[in-house]
Design a protein around this motif. Structure first.
Motif, PDB file in Angstrom:
ATOM      1  N   ALA A 134     -58.511  26.135  12.299  1.00 44.77           N
ATOM      2  CA  ALA A 134     -58.971  25.387  12.874  1.00 44.77           C
ATOM      3  C   ALA A 134     -60.570  25.496  12.646  1.00 44.77           C
ATOM      4  O   ALA A 134     -60.991  24.126  11.415  1.00 44.77           O
ATOM      5  CB  ALA A 134     -59.243  24.988  14.030  1.00 44.77           C
ATOM      6  N   ALA A 135     -60.785  26.434  12.037  1.00 47.06           N
ATOM      7  CA  ALA A 135     -62.502  26.560  11.561  1.00 47.06           C
ATOM      8  C   ALA A 135     -62.479  26.468  10.285  1.00 47.06           C
ATOM      9  O   ALA A 135     -63.171  25.585   8.967  1.00 47.06           O
ATOM     10  CB  ALA A 135     -62.214  28.275  11.794  1.00 47.06           C
TER      11      ALA A 135
ATOM     12  N   GLU B 136     -60.581  24.392   9.229  1.00 49.00           N
ATOM     13  CA  GLU B 136     -60.113  22.836   8.678  1.00 49.00           C
ATOM     14  C   GLU B 136     -61.228  21.924   8.586  1.00 49.00           C
ATOM     15  O   GLU B 136     -61.864  21.004   8.107  1.00 49.00           O
ATOM     16  CB  GLU B 136     -58.881  22.322   9.489  1.00 49.00           C
ATOM     17  CG  GLU B 136     -57.884  23.358   9.389  1.00 49.00           C
ATOM     18  CD  GLU B 136     -56.101  22.446   9.949  1.00 49.00           C
ATOM     19  OE1 GLU B 136     -56.733  22.044  11.041  1.00 49.00           O
ATOM     20  OE2 GLU B 136     -56.068  22.698   9.297  1.00 49.00           O
ATOM     21  N   ARG B 137     -62.563  22.613   9.863  1.00 47.37           N
ATOM     22  CA  ARG B 137     -63.756  22.179   9.771  1.00 47.37           C
ATOM     23  C   ARG B 137     -64.369  22.215   8.257  1.00 47.37           C
ATOM     24  O   ARG B 137     -64.924  21.387   8.255  1.00 47.37           O
ATOM     25  CB  ARG B 137     -63.775  22.754  10.581  1.00 47.37           C
ATOM     26  CG  ARG B 137     -63.994  22.384  12.279  1.00 47.37           C
ATOM     27  CD  ARG B 137     -65.724  22.765  13.257  1.00 47.37           C
ATOM     28  NE  ARG B 137     -65.155  24.480  13.381  1.00 47.37           N
ATOM     29  CZ  ARG B 137     -64.469  24.737  14.146  1.00 47.37           C
ATOM     30  NH1 ARG B 137     -63.325  24.179  15.062  1.00 47.37           N
ATOM     31  NH2 ARG B 137     -64.693  25.933  14.484  1.00 47.37           N
ATOM     32  N   ARG B 138     -64.614  23.398   8.307  1.00 49.25           N
ATOM     33  CA  ARG B 138     -65.324  23.750   7.381  1.00 49.25           C
ATOM     34  C   ARG B 138     -64.197  22.586   5.563  1.00 49.25           C
ATOM     35  O   ARG B 138     -65.214  22.821   4.719  1.00 49.25           O
ATOM     36  CB  ARG B 138     -64.682  24.981   6.027  1.00 49.25           C
ATOM     37  CG  ARG B 138     -65.781  26.087   7.151  1.00 49.25           C
ATOM     38  CD  ARG B 138     -66.082  27.091   6.444  1.00 49.25           C
ATOM     39  NE  ARG B 138     -64.660  28.529   6.131  1.00 49.25           N
ATOM     40  CZ  ARG B 138     -63.845  28.909   6.251  1.00 49.25           C
ATOM     41  NH1 ARG B 138     -64.102  29.049   4.698  1.00 49.25           N
ATOM     42  NH2 ARG B 138     -62.537  29.506   5.853  1.00 49.25           N
TER      43      ARG B 138
ATOM     44  N   GLU C  24     -62.642  19.178   5.755  1.00 53.24           N
ATOM     45  CA  GLU C  24     -63.337  18.891   6.776  1.00 53.24           C
ATOM     46  C   GLU C  24     -65.103  18.491   5.724  1.00 53.24           C
ATOM     47  O   GLU C  24     -65.965  17.672   5.132  1.00 53.24           O
ATOM     48  CB  GLU C  24     -63.263  18.186   7.597  1.00 53.24           C
ATOM     49  CG  GLU C  24     -63.854  17.137   8.136  1.00 53.24           C
ATOM     50  CD  GLU C  24     -62.690  15.930   7.301  1.00 53.24           C
ATOM     51  OE1 GLU C  24     -62.098  15.857   7.080  1.00 53.24           O
ATOM     52  OE2 GLU C  24     -63.405  14.886   7.589  1.00 53.24           O
ATOM     53  N   GLU C  25     -66.234  19.610   5.995  1.00 56.90           N
ATOM     54  CA  GLU C  25     -67.173  19.508   5.609  1.00 56.90           C
ATOM     55  C   GLU C  25     -67.447  19.325   4.366  1.00 56.90           C
ATOM     56  O   GLU C  25     -67.807  18.252   3.580  1.00 56.90           O
ATOM     57  CB  GLU C  25     -68.015  20.537   6.345  1.00 56.90           C
ATOM     58  CG  GLU C  25     -69.478  20.900   5.764  1.00 56.90           C
ATOM     59  CD  GLU C  25     -70.240  20.205   6.590  1.00 56.90           C
ATOM     60  OE1 GLU C  25     -72.042  19.665   6.343  1.00 56.90           O
ATOM     61  OE2 GLU C  25     -69.534  19.320   7.665  1.00 56.90           O
TER      62      GLU C  25
END
Ligand SMILES: Nc1nc2c(ncn2[C@@H]2O[C@H](COP(=O)(O)OP(=O)(O)OP(=O)(O)O)[C@@H](O)[C@H]2O)c(=O)[nH]1
Ligand SMILES: [Mg+2]
Lengths: 221, 429
Positions: B346-347, B349-351, B353-354
């Protein structure tokens, strides 16, 4: 997007790298065209591209060595969104390919252009390539005038060629060399100009020998 | 190699798919029986798997055990078959695989039905794409295979794929599915491979099901487990991959085809299938991580650049020690359960996305900058004309204004004309 990346290897002469992405429907011959340019021959056991393949070739413009990186993408719709997106990053130029014997691949150009636009590449050098002109009869192939009209509309040059025919090798060559020159001429802070020794428009082409490529990372798919 | 009416040897000298790696050891891919093959309905006749390693006493022993079990297959439970499939050398030869693969996924006798004819299926919407991919699957056939036989097998392959996606219309064909299908077809024949492929494609735990959704998003998500697995085993390596932003695309064909698309040695492919047919659906991603870990030194030696690393990693060497890699992958799986990894994925994928968001913003800024640069340019052009304009009649003034705008628009599309006049030496764009 017009600034080429330079490789920063300490102690080594920095080499310009131009990244070119190749788009178009599945089966139009993207893999064969990039293979023709990078390896100088027709790939007669081509396989479906899954995701993104990568090939490269070193060329010379004037006295400068330049590396052309070709990103050969999968044509199937489902790979486009999100998947290939990553590879649009830092792309300098775009090749859109259609199959002159398959009108539907020509009609997809609009959606490919949309994709190019959505990645902010409308001002990057782009070319349109009608491939497989060795196939079919002149009547069964998409008319050049028709294709030219669309190419004009999008402001991109049109090439009709064949990855199959050895006689078309120079033409395939000129597709990518046109882009390379365009990118080269767009570069800021360039001091050396090609006009220098060889006269305008003279290009020195050097095909990278396979045998010599072993230490130069790799040329590959 | 003796070949008779074949079309396979023409392309042998040419490196497949622009491959930069040394030409694969063709010997390992050769037909090892000189007998002429004309009965296509018995795929076992198509013996192009390498002769098993008879020197190895363990494998010799295992062969004996396997043969004994196959004499009385009803007395053997699934776990025993799975043990054979997973342990060293897997199911050893295609003769055993042909019988055991269907058992591993629970195919029953009743499911073995005659396939429909190709003509009945040719109206399917995916027909053209499937045929296009099947026609380009030459590399997957044994070199030297007679032309007629190859064409017949390719037709069977097309039928097999279309049958599955017609049975489950919500499943979408993807390029690479044909690589899985052909492996099953070559080993098990057209009757058994259909229920086998169905099991792999449809159902809550079907390993290929995530690949066949409307988008590739689920596949991408699953591939994102690779980096956290690598990171837990070798943080430095993971940082190197992360820094180059190489992503997971290099492993996409591996995962989508269970390595069928990417390995030159047929025996390696079927060995991996032995294992994957009884492993958890995410296991191939752990094998991917194990391969990347095994190649750590090559990664360090490579330029830390997305393109270079993608190129390096996407080409699989021909001499990967798959028995060791499978053992590593198993350990990785046991130590890093997928549910454990979820926060890390999840982390990641957040990065990503950012990063995507930043890219988009950068692009917008660039476009805006380009626009304003060109407006100021057209303003400059306009400043040059007003004096002349004022002296002209209104109609002509309009025309001149229009011409100015046209010039500005032209310059917008051809900025190089103004900025790079001197270097306009190359081929005209
Ligand atoms: N006659 C002819 N056939 C060609 C030519 N270029 C490619 N082909 C054939 O067209 C088919 C598709 O070529 P590819 O290069 O694999 O197509 P692609 O655009 O890379 O397709 P995807 O990877 O699926 O997106 C292959 O069977 C090639 O042999 C050409 O110039 N002439
Ligand atoms: Mg391709």
């Amino acid at each position: 997007m017009s600034e080429a990346t330079t490789h920063q290897i300490p102690g080594l002469k920095q080499k310009k790298v131009f990244k070119i992405i190749v788009l178009g429907d599945s089966g139009v011959g993207k893999t064969c065209l990039t293979y023709r340019f990078c390896e100088g021959q027709f790939l007669d056991k081509s396989e479906a591209t899954i995701g993104v393949d990568f090939r490269e070739r070193n060329i010379k413009i004037g006295h400068e060595d330049i590396k052309l990186q070709l990103w050969d993408t999968a044509g199937q719709e489902r790979f486009r969104k999100s998947m290939v997106q990553h590879y649009y990053r830092n792309v300098h130029a775009v090749v859109i390919v259609y199959d002159v014997t398959k009108p539907e691949t020509f009609h997809s150009i609009a959606s490919w252009m949309q994709e190019v636009e959505s990645h902010g590449l409308m001002r990057a050098p782009r070319v349109l390539v009608g491939n497989k002109c060795d196939c079919g009869t002149p009547e069964s192939r998409l008319a050049t005038t028709y294709a030219q009209r669309l190419a004009d509309k999008y402001g991109m040059p049109l090439f009709e060629t064949s990855a199959l025919l050895d006689s078309e090798c120079d033409n395939v060559e000129s597709i990518f060399m046109t882009l390379a020159h365009k990118l080269y001429s767009k570069q800021p802070l360039r001091v050396v100009s090609v006009e220098g020794e060889l006269g305008p428009g003279v290009v020195t082409l050097g095909r990278q020998k396979r045998s010599a490529s072993s230490n130069d990372s790799c040329l590959c798919s | 190699m003796e070949s008779n009416n074949t079309d396979a040897d023409i392309g042998d000298k040419c490196n497949l798919n622009g491959d930069c790696s040394p030409t694969p050891n063709k010997q390992s891919f050769d037909l090892n029986n000189a007998k002429n093959i004309d009965d296509i309905s018995t795929p076992s006749e198509l013996k192009f798997d390498e002769e098993p390693d008879y020197e190895d006493p363990d494998v010799k022993e295992k062969k004996k055990d396997l043969e004994k079990c196959l004499e009385n297959p009803d007395c053997i439970n699934l776990e025993q078959w799975q043990n054979f499939a997973k342990s060293k050398a897997g199911l050893i030869s295609d003769d055993y695989r042909r019988k055991i693969w269907p058992l591993l996924v629970g195919v029953t006798q009743e499911e073995l039905t005659e396939p429909p004819s190709l003509d009945e299926l040719s109206t399917h919407i995916e027909y053209n794409q499937v045929v296009l991919d099947v026609n380009r699957s030459l590399k997957r056939f044994p070199p030297g295979i007679p032309y007629e036989q190859r064409v017949a097998l390719q037709d069977q392959l097309t039928v097999l794929i279309l049958r599955v996606i017609m049975k489950y219309p919500h499943l979408k064909y993807y390029q690479g599915y044909h690589d899985v299908a052909i492996t099953l077809l070559l080993v098990c024949g057209d009757r058994a491979s259909f229920p086998l492929l169905c099991r792999l494609s449809y159902g809550p735990c079907a390993p290929l099901a995530p690949f066949m959704q409307t988008t590739m998003q689920p596949t991408q998500h699953l591939l994102n487990y690779m980096l956290p697995v690598v990171s837990r085993a070798d943080r430095k390596l993971a940082e190197c991959l992360d820094k180059a932003q190489v992503g997971t695309m290099f492993a996409l064909p591996w995962y989508l085809t269970w390595f069928g698309h990417s390995l030159n040695k047929y025996t390696d492919v079927v060995r991996l299938y032995d294992y994957f047919l009884c492993a958890p659906p995410l296991f191939p991603v752990y094998v991917t991580a194990a391969i990347v870990l095994y190649r750590a030194d090559e990664v360090y030696a490579c330029e830390c650049d997305m393109a270079m690393l993608h190129c390096l990693l996407s080409r699989l060497p021909d001499d990967l020690p798959f028995e060791d890699i499978l053992v590593t992958a198993k350990t990785l799986y046991e130590n890093n359960d997928p549910t454990d990894l979820e926060p890390e994925v999840a982390a990641l994928e957040r990065r990503e996305e950012e990063q995507r968001r930043l890219d988009e913003e950068r692009m917008k800024r660039r476009q805006a900058a380009a626009r304003s640069r060109h407006t100021s340019l057209s303003a400059r052009l306009r400043r040059l004309v007003p004096a002349a304009l004022r002296r002209l009649p209104v109609s002509r003034r309009g025309a001149l204004a229009a011409a100015t705008v046209l010039l500005a628009v032209y310059v917008y599309y051809r900025p190089d004309l103004l900025y790079n006049r001197r270097r306009e030496n190359a081929l005209e764009l």
